[in-house]
Design a protein around this motif. Sequence first.
Motif, PDB file in Angstrom:
ATOM      1  N   LEU A 170      11.034 -28.623 -36.022  1.00 28.95           N
ATOM      2  CA  LEU A 170      12.538 -29.427 -37.007  1.00 28.95           C
ATOM      3  C   LEU A 170      12.899 -28.524 -37.542  1.00 28.95           C
ATOM      4  O   LEU A 170      12.717 -28.000 -38.666  1.00 28.95           O
ATOM      5  N   ALA A 171      14.379 -28.469 -37.100  1.00 25.80           N
ATOM      6  CA  ALA A 171      15.381 -27.894 -38.363  1.00 25.80           C
ATOM      7  C   ALA A 171      16.220 -28.845 -39.174  1.00 25.80           C
ATOM      8  O   ALA A 171      17.334 -28.687 -39.127  1.00 25.80           O
ATOM      9  N   LEU A 172      14.889 -28.851 -39.736  1.00 28.40           N
ATOM     10  CA  LEU A 172      16.046 -30.131 -41.196  1.00 28.40           C
ATOM     11  C   LEU A 172      14.810 -29.466 -42.187  1.00 28.40           C
ATOM     12  O   LEU A 172      13.530 -29.606 -42.787  1.00 28.40           O
ATOM     13  N   TRP A 173      15.939 -29.125 -43.078  1.00 27.05           N
ATOM     14  CA  TRP A 173      15.588 -28.414 -44.788  1.00 27.05           C
ATOM     15  C   TRP A 173      15.655 -28.793 -45.956  1.00 27.05           C
ATOM     16  O   TRP A 173      17.263 -29.022 -46.089  1.00 27.05           O
ATOM     17  N   ALA A 174      15.390 -29.426 -46.717  1.00 21.47           N
ATOM     18  CA  ALA A 174      15.683 -29.076 -48.525  1.00 21.47           C
ATOM     19  C   ALA A 174      15.623 -28.633 -49.131  1.00 21.47           C
ATOM     20  O   ALA A 174      15.405 -28.024 -49.610  1.00 21.47           O
TER      21      ALA A 174
END
Length: 230
Positions: free
Chosen positions: A187-191
Motif C-alpha cells: 500500500l502506497a501510504l506512509w506516515a
Amino acid sequence: MVDVLYEDNHILVCVKPQNIPSQQDSSNDLDMLNIIKKYIKEKYHKQGNVYVGLVHRLDRPTGGVMVFAKTSKSAKRLSEQIKTKDFEKNYYAVLCGVPTNTSSTLVHYLKKDEKQNKVYVTKKQDANSKRAELDYEVKEIYHNKLSLVDVKLKTGRSHQIRVQMSSIKTPIFGDSKYGTNLDGDNLALWAYKLSFVHPTTKQRLNFVAFPPISNLPWKYFETLKINKGN
C-alpha cells in the motif's frame, strides 16, 4: 532490529515497517508493541514485564513514524495531546488518478463493519457513524495517472485516509480493499512526519522518515528525492 529515531527515559520514536501490526491481532503475527518491549528488555537487561504504552496506531499495511511511551505518565500525556489536537501526523500517499482539487479538506462520516474489517462512508445520522476529517495537498503528478499527496489527519479513524481518498475516486495505489491493486506489492501510504510535545520537557519534537523511495511507486516522484536530500 528496531529503527529507532529517538529514545529517552520517557518515550521511544521508531519507524514501523509495512505489513507489521501495531499491536497483537487475530493473526498472532509479531507486532510492534511486542517488538519494542523485547528491544527494551534486551537493551537494558530488564527483568520481568516491560511497560510500553501504545499511544497511537498505524494500519498493518501502513509504514512510518510511531511513538511509544515508556511510562504510564508519558502515555497519559501523549494521549491527552491526541484529544487536544497537539499531536500531528502527516502522511504521503500515492493516488491512482489526480484529484479534482489540488488541495482540499475532506469531511465524511464513516462506519466500520467489524466482521469484514472494512470501513464505509455513511450518513451523519447513521448509528455508530464517526466524523472523519483530513487535509490533503497534491505535491506531484506522474503522467497524469498517479499523484503524490501530503495528507494531514484531523481525526484518527480506522482506514480513514484509504476510505476518504477512495470516496473521491482516487484510491491509494496498491489498495485492493478500497480500490484496485495495480500490481502494487505494498500500500502506497506512509506516515512520514510526527509532531508532538515531549511529555516531560514540554519541548515540541518533530520526526521525519521517508518511504522507501527506491521502490514502486515512490520512485516516480522527484519531490520525495529532493526532500529527502535536504
